[in-house]
Design an enzyme around this catalytic site. Structure first.
Site, PDB file in Angstrom:
ATOM      1  CG  HIS A   1      -1.782   1.264   1.275  1.00  0.00           C
ATOM      2  ND1 HIS A   1      -2.777   1.519   0.356  1.00  0.00           N
ATOM      3  CD2 HIS A   1      -1.755   2.333   2.115  1.00  0.00           C
ATOM      4  CE1 HIS A   1      -3.344   2.680   0.639  1.00  0.00           C
ATOM      5  NE2 HIS A   1      -2.740   3.199   1.697  1.00  0.00           N
ATOM      6  CB  SER A   2       0.995   4.304   0.280  1.00  0.00           C
ATOM      7  OG  SER A   2       1.318   5.657   0.081  1.00  0.00           O
ATOM      8  CG  MET A   3       7.398   3.780   0.433  1.00  0.00           C
ATOM      9  SD  MET A   3       8.411   4.236   1.877  1.00  0.00           S
ATOM     10  CE  MET A   3       8.337   2.713   2.827  1.00  0.00           C
TER      11      MET A   3
ATOM     12  CB  SER B   1       2.273   0.101  -4.193  1.00  0.00           C
ATOM     13  OG  SER B   1       1.014  -0.186  -3.658  1.00  0.00           O
TER      14      SER B   1
ATOM     15  CB  SER C   1      -3.205  -0.803  -2.249  1.00  0.00           C
ATOM     16  OG  SER C   1      -4.057   0.063  -1.538  1.00  0.00           O
TER      17      SER C   1
END
Length: 252
Positions: free
Chosen positions: A92-94, A96, A120
């Site tokens: 998720h975010s970083m 990803s 994500s």
């Protein structure tokens, strides 16, 4: 599993392995509820970056490429111990970005690459730059975290808590700011891209830019909510992950 890098919050099953990478400033425990919501047959492993929780005394990485290299090296040992087991990466975010770079490294090495990536809360690295984070000071980082939500906002006003959390946050944003996209061959792994419909960091259109980075099936799943939409849709996220892991090529 004897590694400082990975945490389990459930009894490991004999099914597919899912490796989860946290967002900036996050720790392995952010995936505890997701791990518990997934079928018992899965083996869910959550990455613990240096510089947080029980790894607090270790220096956090300030280079995202080096972080991915270290994670890939540790994960390769896990894969060597159970050859042939299907596995997928979730970030998720970083996370990803770290998951994607880890997958690229594994795909180029002697280990097989993941069967699927769950990416994500961000767009593809060649279309979604993080260079501006390199100009952030501590106040900018905290303002960004406040704006994204997803964190108990009272924690941001607690000096003792922030004294412990800020070094990891600072390092992660520095790593994002230093990151430079290096072109390479698309992965063969399928991708499930997840995004909140009102995420201030990435639009649904930007989330679709991951399609250029896979030769496999790429599905974009849109959920109501902002950057941390996933904490409000745990059952739906678990169903999406289950579909992707068990089918290999989730249908749109």
């Amino acid at each position: 599993m004897n590694s400082t890098w990975f945490r389990r919050f459930t009894i490991p099953g004999n099914g597919p392995l899912l490796v989860c990478f946290p967002h900036a400033g996050g720790s392995a425990t952010v995936y505890r509820n997701l791990a518990q919501a997934l079928p018992a047959e899965f083996d869910v492993v959550c990455v613990q970056y240096p510089g947080r929780q029980d790894r607090y005394l270790e220096a956090p990485f300030t280079d995202l490429t080096l972080l991915a290299e270290a994670a890939a090296e540790e994960l390769a040992r896990v894969l060597d111990a159970d050859p042939g087991r299907p596995y997928a990466l979730f970030g998720h975010s970083m996370g990803s970005l770290v998951a994607f770079e880890t997958a690229r490294l594994l795909a180029r090495g002697p280990q097989r690459g993941p069967q699927r990536l769950f990416l994500s809360g961000r767009g593809a690295p060649d279309a979604h730059s993080t260079a501006h984070f390199g100009r952030y000071d501590d106040d900018d980082v905290l303002a960004e975290v406040r704006g994204l939500g997803g964190t108990d906002q009272s924690m941001l006003d607690a000096p003792d808590i922030m004294e412990m959390a800020l070094p990891a946050l600072r390092a992660d944003y520095r790593a994002l700011g230093r990151y430079e996209w290096r072109e390479g061959e698309p992965l063969t792994a399928a991708m499930t891209v997840l995004v909140g419909d009102s995420d201030p960091m990435v639009t649904v259109e930007e989330a679709g830019t991951w399609r250029a980075h896979s030769r496999g099936d790429v599905t974009v799943k849109v959920f109501p909510g902002g950057h941390f939409y996933l904490f409000d849709h745990l059952r739906d996220i678990a169903e999406t992950v289950t579909e992707g892991l068990l089918s290999g090529t989730a249908s749109p």
